[in-house]
Design an enzyme around this catalytic site. Sequence first.
Site, PDB file in Angstrom:
ATOM      1  N   GLU A  66       1.267  -1.329  -0.154  1.00 11.32           N
ATOM      2  CA  GLU A  66      -0.060  -0.213   0.067  1.00 11.32           C
ATOM      3  C   GLU A  66       0.901   1.291  -0.086  1.00 11.32           C
ATOM      4  O   GLU A  66       0.704   2.331  -0.807  1.00 11.32           O
ATOM      5  CB  GLU A  66      -1.304  -0.398   1.148  1.00 11.32           C
ATOM      6  CG  GLU A  66      -2.273   1.450   1.276  1.00 11.32           C
ATOM      7  CD  GLU A  66      -3.530   0.801   1.668  1.00 11.32           C
ATOM      8  OE1 GLU A  66      -3.583   2.166   2.434  1.00 11.32           O
ATOM      9  OE2 GLU A  66      -3.384  -0.091   2.348  1.00 11.32           O
ATOM     10  N   GLY A  86      -5.871   5.385  -1.135  1.00  9.23           N
ATOM     11  CA  GLY A  86      -6.205   4.045  -0.968  1.00  9.23           C
ATOM     12  C   GLY A  86      -7.494   3.532  -0.608  1.00  9.23           C
ATOM     13  O   GLY A  86      -8.164   4.119   0.314  1.00  9.23           O
ATOM     14  N   HIS A  93      -0.369 -13.610  -0.315  1.00  7.51           N
ATOM     15  CA  HIS A  93       1.116 -14.515   0.008  1.00  7.51           C
ATOM     16  C   HIS A  93       1.231 -16.014  -0.292  1.00  7.51           C
ATOM     17  O   HIS A  93      -0.149 -16.410  -0.313  1.00  7.51           O
ATOM     18  CB  HIS A  93       0.539 -14.512   1.606  1.00  7.51           C
ATOM     19  CG  HIS A  93      -0.347 -12.925   2.180  1.00  7.51           C
ATOM     20  ND1 HIS A  93       0.864 -12.124   2.491  1.00  7.51           N
ATOM     21  CD2 HIS A  93      -0.779 -12.970   2.925  1.00  7.51           C
ATOM     22  CE1 HIS A  93      -0.689 -11.209   2.622  1.00  7.51           C
ATOM     23  NE2 HIS A  93      -1.587 -11.359   2.860  1.00  7.51           N
ATOM     24  N   SER A  96       6.752 -17.951   1.944  1.00  2.03           N
ATOM     25  CA  SER A  96       6.914 -17.490   3.078  1.00  2.03           C
ATOM     26  C   SER A  96       8.306 -16.596   3.132  1.00  2.03           C
ATOM     27  O   SER A  96       8.838 -17.620   2.063  1.00  2.03           O
ATOM     28  CB  SER A  96       6.864 -17.903   5.017  1.00  2.03           C
ATOM     29  OG  SER A  96       7.215 -19.447   4.127  1.00  2.03           O
ATOM     30  N   GLY A 112      -6.623   6.574 -14.647  1.00  2.38           N
ATOM     31  CA  GLY A 112      -7.596   7.261 -15.148  1.00  2.38           C
ATOM     32  C   GLY A 112      -7.057   8.597 -14.136  1.00  2.38           C
ATOM     33  O   GLY A 112      -6.644   8.618 -13.273  1.00  2.38           O
TER      34      GLY A 112
END
Length: 142
Positions: A66, A86, A93, A96, A112
Amino acid sequence: MKGETKEEILEFLNSWGNVTLAKTLEIKFTDIDLDNETLTATMPVQPKVHQPFGILHGGASCVLAETLGSSLSNIFIDSSKYYGVGTNINSNHLKSKKEGIVTATARFIRKGKTMHVSEIEIRDEKGDLINHTTMTNNILNR
């Protein structure tokens, strides 16, 4: 932020905010490709980003993703008129990771006027895909 050099943008991103979650997790912006509109950052995998089983916490991967997705949007808009926030994140995920460094790269899927959708890939030192995230940002008037 358009019109600034790669070095100026990276310096700004790495110094943006005083005490932030990105700084707590030691996220460091390392590259920006202004022509291809991509942004790259690293994050060390260490105990403070582990979940109880000693592997990279999915939430830490989401924070890295993010951070890149939001920053990517805000770099490529006129920040005197707009800002990107956001509104949705979908994170898978895939593998690991216990220690080392992960590198994330964000790129636009759609850019856009009022909405950006980006994808963020997080890879380990071998290039193995650790996480794949898509993120939506709304572009709002200031």
